[in-house]
Design an enzyme around this catalytic site. Structure first.
Site, short mmCIF file in Angstrom:
data_model
loop_
_atom_site.label_atom_id
_atom_site.label_comp_id
_atom_site.label_asym_id
_atom_site.label_seq_id
_atom_site.Cartn_x
_atom_site.Cartn_y
_atom_site.Cartn_z
N GLU A 279 76.98 -43.03 -12.25
CA GLU A 279 76.72 -41.70 -11.67
C GLU A 279 75.36 -41.17 -12.12
OE1 GLU A 279 79.91 -39.31 -13.20
OE2 GLU A 279 81.37 -40.13 -11.79
N PRO A 280 74.28 -41.84 -11.79
CA PRO A 280 72.97 -41.38 -12.26
C PRO A 280 72.50 -40.16 -11.47
CG PRO A 280 72.69 -43.20 -10.75
CD PRO A 280 74.17 -43.01 -10.90
N TYR A 323 66.55 -25.41 -22.26
CA TYR A 323 66.74 -26.55 -23.19
C TYR A 323 65.48 -26.87 -23.99
CZ TYR A 323 69.91 -27.44 -19.20
OH TYR A 323 70.79 -27.34 -18.17
N CYS A 349 59.40 -11.32 -16.37
CA CYS A 349 59.26 -10.37 -17.48
C CYS A 349 60.16 -10.68 -18.66
CB CYS A 349 59.50 -8.97 -16.96
SG CYS A 349 58.24 -8.58 -15.75
N GLU A 350 60.01 -11.84 -19.23
CA GLU A 350 60.60 -12.12 -20.53
C GLU A 350 59.87 -13.26 -21.20
OE1 GLU A 350 64.58 -14.04 -20.52
OE2 GLU A 350 64.78 -13.06 -18.57
N1 LLP Z 1 78.32 -37.46 -14.06
C1 LLP Z 1 78.82 -36.34 -14.58
C2 LLP Z 1 80.26 -36.18 -14.67
C3 LLP Z 1 77.95 -35.33 -15.04
O1 LLP Z 1 78.43 -34.22 -15.56
C4 LLP Z 1 76.54 -35.52 -14.95
C5 LLP Z 1 75.61 -34.51 -15.41
C6 LLP Z 1 76.07 -36.71 -14.38
C7 LLP Z 1 76.98 -37.66 -13.95
C8 LLP Z 1 74.61 -37.01 -14.22
O2 LLP Z 1 73.95 -37.09 -15.43
P1 LLP Z 1 72.43 -37.61 -15.49
O3 LLP Z 1 72.43 -39.04 -15.06
O4 LLP Z 1 71.63 -36.75 -14.59
O5 LLP Z 1 72.06 -37.44 -16.91
N2 LLP Z 1 70.84 -29.40 -16.32
C9 LLP Z 1 70.68 -30.35 -17.40
C10 LLP Z 1 71.50 -31.61 -17.18
C11 LLP Z 1 72.97 -31.36 -17.01
C12 LLP Z 1 73.75 -32.61 -16.73
C13 LLP Z 1 75.15 -32.30 -16.38
N3 LLP Z 1 75.96 -33.42 -16.03
C14 LLP Z 1 69.20 -30.65 -17.56
O6 LLP Z 1 68.38 -30.10 -16.85
O7 LLP Z 1 68.84 -31.42 -18.45
#
Ligand code: LLP
Length: 424
Positions: A279-280, A323, A349-350
Site C-alpha cells: 500500500e505505497p 511534522y 498569521c502564525e
Molecule cells: N496504508 C495505511 C493503512 C496507511 O495508514 C498509510 C498511511 C499508508 C498505507 C501509506 O503510507 P506511505 O506509503 O505513504 O508511507 N501525512 C503524513 C503521512 C501519514 C501517513 C498515514 N498513513 C505525512 O505527510 O508525512
C-alpha cells in the site's frame, strides 16, 4: 528519481516550463509529473513481478490519502494499480478514477456502518478490520445485506517506525490494529461467522520509514501468525504489508530501494504461498509533485535576518508545520551568485507558517518562482482554506501537455459555498 529538471536554465516539469504553468494557472499551484508516477509504479511492479513465487500476483494498492486527485488516480489505475482507501470518499474517488472494486482495499480505524455498507455494496476486494468492536459491527451490517465480505485483520505488531512520532502507527500505544494475540482471537471469531470471510492479515507500521529492519520485523510477525493460524486449521491466503517506505526528501538521504524492500518481503514470505499486497503512498507520489510558488517579497531585518515571503503558506503544504518536515526549496530560474540564509515563510498569521529556517538559497528577488520538491504526497490532500486562502489548485503534466486537474476556486465560489443562516 523524478522528472523536474533544469532545461535552458529554467525548471521544467517533463517538457513544460514551470514558468508557463505559473503564468497561466497562477501560484501557488501543485504540479505533478505523469512520467514520475509511472516510473515509480513501474519500479515497484517490476520488483513484485520478479518475486511472483513468494508474493503471488501481488496487488499494489496506492494509498489514496497521499494524493487523491482524480487524474493522478486515473493515471495509476490505467497501469493496473489498485487503491488503499480509508473512507467512503476515497472509495468513490478510486472508483471514479477507474480502479476496479476488486483492487480496492478499505482500511481505517473508525469506519462507520454506512461506510462499511457502501464498501460491501460496491464489492471492494477486502475490508481490513482493526478491532473487535469493528468486527461486530461489520458482521451486523453484512448480515443485514446478506453478504460475506472478505476481510483481513489488521495486526499491531508492536513495531513502530517512521519519520516522525505523528506518523508512526505500529507501536503498542498507537490506535491502529490489534495486538497479535487478539488478532488470532478475532480471526477465529470471524471464521465462525457466515457474514465475513477472513482471508488474511494486514499491517502498516508507519510512514517515511528509511530502514528495512522494522518493516522486516513486522512482516515476520504476520508470517508467523499465518503459520499459527494455518496450524489451527484456518485459511490465510493474503498478507497486506501496508505502505511506509520512505523517500529521499533532501539530496543526501537514500532510503532503501523499492527493489530491496520487495526482495526483503519476498524473503520473509517465501514458502507461505500467499498473495501479498503493498500500500505505497509516498513512494509513488511524493517525488512526482512540486508546489510551485512565487516570492511576494523579501523582508530584510537590520539584524541581518532575511525572510523569504512566499505566496504559498502552511495551509497549502502542512508538512513542515505539522511534522517539521524538510522539503527542498529550489529557484525555478536560478540566478548566479552566492547562497544566503533565508527563513522561508508564508503569509498566514502564525509563526508555524514557516517552511524552513536559515535555509541557504541562491539569490532571489520578489516575483521569482520557487518550488518545494517532494510535495506530491500529503501535499494538496492536506491543504485547507485557512485564512480564507482559496484551495490550492493542481496541474498534471504529461510530456509537453499539461492540464489543470483541480482549478483554484474563485473568491465567489469560496463564499457561495456558505449559505447564510435564514435568521440573518
Ligand atoms: N496504508 C495505511 C493503512 C496507511 O495508514 C498509510 C498511511 C499508508 C498505507 C501509506 O503510507 P506511505 O506509503 O505513504 O508511507 N501525512 C503524513 C503521512 C501519514 C501517513 C498515514 N498513513 C505525512 O505527510 O508525512
Amino acid at each position: 528519481m523524478h522528472h523536474f529538471d533544469l532545461k535552458d536554465g529554467t525548471l521544467h516539469a517533463e517538457g513544460v516550463p514551470l514558468e508557463l504553468i505559473a503564468d497561466e494557472a497562477g501560484t501557488p499551484v501543485y504540479v505533478y509529473s505523469t512520467a514520475t508516477l509511472k516510473r515509480h509504479y513501474g519500479l515497484l511492479r517490476a520488483a513484485a513481478d520478479a518475486h511472483r513465487e513468494a508474493l503471488g500476483e501481488a496487488l499494489i494498492a496506492f494509498a489514496v490519502k497521499a494524493n487523491s486527485n482524480l487524474s493522478v488516480l486515473a493515471t495509476l489505475a490505467r497501469l493496473g494499480c489498485g487503491a488503499d482507501t480509508v473512507s467512503e470518499g476515497e472509495i468513490r474517488r478510486a472508483l471514479a478514477a477507474g480502479v476496479p472494486a476488486d483492487r480496492i482495499i478499505f482500511s481505517g480505524v473508525g469506519k462507520t456502518d454506512m461506510e462499511l455498507a457502501f464498501a460491501i455494496g460496491v464489492g471492494v476486494r477486502q475490508i481490513n478490520v482493526e478491532s473487535g468492536a469493528e468486527l461486530d459491527r461489520l458482521i451486523a451490517v453484512a448480515a443485514m445485506m446478506g453478504a460475506s465480505p472478505a476481510i483481513a485483520i489488521r495486526v499491531n505488531p508492536n513495531v513502530g517506525a517512521g519519520g516522525h512520532a505523528k506518523i508512526t502507527t505500529g507501536g503498542k500505544s498507537d490506535k491502529f490494529g490489534v495486538p497479535a494475540a487478539e488478532a488470532m482471537d478475532l480471526y477465529r471469531q470471524a471464521s465462525q461467522s457466515t457474514h465475513v470471510t477472513p482471508v488474511g492479515l494486514a499491517c502498516h507500521i508507519g510512514s517515511q520509514i528509511t530502514d528495512l529492519a522494522p518493516l522486516e520485523a513486522a512482516f515476520r510477525v504476520l508470517a508467523q501468525m499465518t503459520r499459527d493460524l494455518r496450524a489451527q486449521g484456518h485459511a490465510v491466503t493474503r498478507l497486506d504489508l501496508g505502505g511506509g517506505l520512505g523517500v529521499p526528501y533532501s539530496g543526501g538521504s537514500e532510503p532503501p530501494s523499492p527493489a530491496d524492500y520487495v526482495a526483503m518481503a519476498a524473503r520473509v514470505l517465501a514458502g507461505l504461498e500467499v498473495e501479498a499486497a503493498f500500500e505505497p503512498g509516498r513512494l509513488l507520489a511524493a517525488n512526482a509533485g512540486v508546489l510551485l510558488s512565487q516570492v511576494i517579497q523579501i523582508n530584510e531585518r537590520s539584524d541581518g535576518r532575511r525572510f523569504l515571503v512566499l505566496d504559498a503558506a502552511m495551509n497549502d503544504l502542512m508538512r513542515p508545520a505539522l511534522y517539521e518536515a524538510y522539503h527542498d526549496v529550489l529557484p525555478v530560474t536560478p540566478r548566479p551568485g552566492a547562497s544566503q540564509p533565508y527563513d522561508v515563510v508564508g503569509p498566514v498569521c502564525e509563526t508555524g507558517d514557516t517552511f524552513a529556517r536559515d535555509r541557504a538559497l541562491p539569490p532571489l528577488e520578489a516575483e521569482d518562482l520557487v518550488v518545494f520538491t517532494g510535495a506530491g504526497a500529503y501535499g494538496a490532500v492536506m491543504a485547507s482554506e485557512y485564512n480564507s486562502r482559496p484551495l490550492v489548485p493542481e496541474v498534471l503534466v504529461e510530456g509537453e501537455n499539461w492540464a489543470v486537474v483541480r482549478p483554484r476556486p474563485t473568491y465567489e465560489e469560496m463564499l457561495d459555498r456558505e449559505p447564510f443562516a435564514d435568521w440573518l
